[in-house]
Motif scaffolding. Structure first.
Motif, short mmCIF file in Angstrom:
data_model
loop_
_atom_site.label_atom_id
_atom_site.label_comp_id
_atom_site.label_asym_id
_atom_site.label_seq_id
_atom_site.Cartn_x
_atom_site.Cartn_y
_atom_site.Cartn_z
N LEU A 163 4.05 -6.02 -11.76
CA LEU A 163 2.97 -5.07 -11.54
C LEU A 163 3.16 -4.40 -10.20
N ARG A 164 2.54 -3.25 -10.06
CA ARG A 164 2.53 -2.55 -8.78
C ARG A 164 1.08 -2.44 -8.34
N ARG A 165 0.83 -2.76 -7.08
CA ARG A 165 -0.50 -2.63 -6.49
C ARG A 165 -0.58 -1.27 -5.81
N ILE A 166 -1.67 -0.57 -6.05
CA ILE A 166 -1.89 0.74 -5.46
C ILE A 166 -3.11 0.64 -4.55
N ASP A 167 -2.93 0.97 -3.28
CA ASP A 167 -4.03 0.96 -2.33
C ASP A 167 -4.36 2.40 -1.97
N THR A 168 -5.56 2.83 -2.36
CA THR A 168 -6.00 4.19 -2.06
C THR A 168 -7.23 4.12 -1.18
N PRO A 169 -7.49 5.18 -0.40
CA PRO A 169 -8.67 5.16 0.47
C PRO A 169 -9.96 5.07 -0.34
N HIS A 170 -10.93 4.34 0.19
CA HIS A 170 -12.28 4.27 -0.38
C HIS A 170 -12.30 3.72 -1.81
N SER A 171 -11.37 2.85 -2.15
CA SER A 171 -11.28 2.32 -3.50
C SER A 171 -10.71 0.92 -3.45
N PRO A 172 -11.14 0.06 -4.38
CA PRO A 172 -10.48 -1.25 -4.45
C PRO A 172 -9.04 -1.09 -4.89
N ALA A 173 -8.25 -2.10 -4.67
CA ALA A 173 -6.85 -2.08 -5.10
C ALA A 173 -6.79 -1.84 -6.60
N ARG A 174 -5.76 -1.15 -7.02
CA ARG A 174 -5.56 -0.87 -8.44
C ARG A 174 -4.15 -1.34 -8.81
N TYR A 175 -3.94 -1.54 -10.10
CA TYR A 175 -2.67 -2.10 -10.57
C TYR A 175 -2.13 -1.29 -11.73
N GLU A 176 -0.81 -1.31 -11.86
CA GLU A 176 -0.17 -0.64 -12.99
C GLU A 176 1.11 -1.38 -13.36
N THR A 177 1.55 -1.17 -14.60
CA THR A 177 2.79 -1.79 -15.07
C THR A 177 3.99 -0.88 -14.85
N ARG A 178 3.77 0.33 -14.40
CA ARG A 178 4.89 1.25 -14.13
C ARG A 178 5.45 0.87 -12.76
N VAL A 179 6.56 0.15 -12.78
CA VAL A 179 7.17 -0.34 -11.54
C VAL A 179 8.64 0.07 -11.50
N GLY A 180 9.19 0.05 -10.30
CA GLY A 180 10.63 0.23 -10.15
C GLY A 180 11.14 1.64 -10.21
N ASP A 181 10.26 2.64 -10.29
CA ASP A 181 10.76 4.01 -10.37
C ASP A 181 10.34 4.86 -9.17
N ASN A 182 9.65 4.27 -8.19
CA ASN A 182 9.26 4.94 -6.95
C ASN A 182 8.45 6.20 -7.21
N HIS A 183 7.56 6.16 -8.22
CA HIS A 183 6.68 7.32 -8.43
C HIS A 183 5.50 7.24 -7.45
N HIS A 184 4.76 8.32 -7.38
CA HIS A 184 3.67 8.43 -6.42
C HIS A 184 2.35 8.64 -7.17
N HIS A 185 1.29 8.88 -6.42
CA HIS A 185 -0.03 9.05 -7.03
C HIS A 185 -0.78 10.20 -6.39
N ALA A 186 -1.59 10.87 -7.21
CA ALA A 186 -2.51 11.90 -6.74
C ALA A 186 -3.91 11.38 -7.03
N VAL A 187 -4.78 11.45 -6.02
CA VAL A 187 -6.14 10.95 -6.15
C VAL A 187 -7.11 12.11 -5.94
N CYS A 188 -8.06 12.26 -6.87
CA CYS A 188 -9.10 13.27 -6.71
C CYS A 188 -10.12 12.74 -5.71
N THR A 189 -10.38 13.51 -4.66
CA THR A 189 -11.35 13.07 -3.66
C THR A 189 -12.78 13.28 -4.14
#
Length: 156
Positions: free
Chosen positions: A77-103
Motif C-alpha cells: 500500500l501507499r500512504r498519502i499525506d495531504t494537508p488538512h486531511s487524515p492519511a489516505r491509502y491506495e494500492t497503486r504503488v511503485g509507479d511514482n504517480h502524484h496526486h491533485a487535491v481539490c482545496t
C-alpha cells in the motif's frame, strides 16, 4: 504492484502471493484491508474499517491501523499525506504517480508522472547541500475541481 482491472478472486490470489513473498501470513484481515483500499482509492483508515466490517464485523479500528501500517511498510500500500486531511491509502504503488487535491471539497485524483519518467523532478540543490540520488518524488497539486468551481463561480 499497480492497480489493474482484475476479478476479485484473481486480485485476492495476487495479494496472497504478494503477502507470502514478503513473509506475511495470508489472513482474512489483511485480504479484507487490501480489498477495501483497492475498492476505495484514497481511503482513510476509517473508510477501510467500515468496508472491512461488512465481512469481518468484529475487526477493530486499531487492527485496521496496524494492518495499514504493515502493508504500507512492505510496499503493498501507499500512504498519502495531504494537508488538512487524515492519511489516505491506495494500492497503486511503485509507479511514482502524484496526486491533485481539490482545496474546496478535498477530492483526490491520481496524476501520472509530471515529466514522463521517474522520479519526475530533478532537484536544484542549494549551495552546500549534500546531494543524493533521488528515487521518488512526491508532488502534491492543489487547486479547485470543476464541481467546486461551478458551485462558487466567484472563485478565480
Amino acid at each position: 504492484m499497480t492497480q489493474t482491472a482484475t476479478t476479485p478472486g484473481t486480485q485476492e490470489s495476487l495479494w496472497s502471493v504478494a503477502l507470502r513473498s514478503r513473509d506475511r501470513r495470508v489472513t482474512r484481515q489483511r485480504l479484507g484491508v487490501l480489498a477495501a483500499v483497492h475498492a476505495i482509492p484514497h481511503a482513510t483508515a476509517d473508510d477501510v474499517a467500515v468496508a472491512v466490517r461488512t465481512d469481518l464485523p468484529y475487526i477493530t479500528v486499531q487492527s485496521v491501523y496496524v494492518i495499514l501500517a504493515d502493508l504500507t511498510g512492505i510496499g503493498l500500500l501507499r500512504r498519502i499525506d495531504t494537508p488538512h486531511s487524515p492519511a489516505r491509502y491506495e494500492t497503486r504503488v511503485g509507479d511514482n504517480h502524484h496526486h491533485a487535491v481539490c482545496t474546496g471539497c478535498g477530492r483526490i485524483e491520481d496524476v501520472d508522472c509530471a515529466v514522463g519518467h521517474a522520479p519526475c523532478l530533478t532537484p536544484d540543490w542549494s549551495p552546500g547541500a549534500r546531494q543524493m540520488t533521488i528515487e521518488i518524488a512526491e508532488v502534491l497539486y492543489q487547486g479547485i475541481c470543476d464541481t467546486c468551481r461551478t458551485a462558487a463561480p466567484s472563485h478565480p
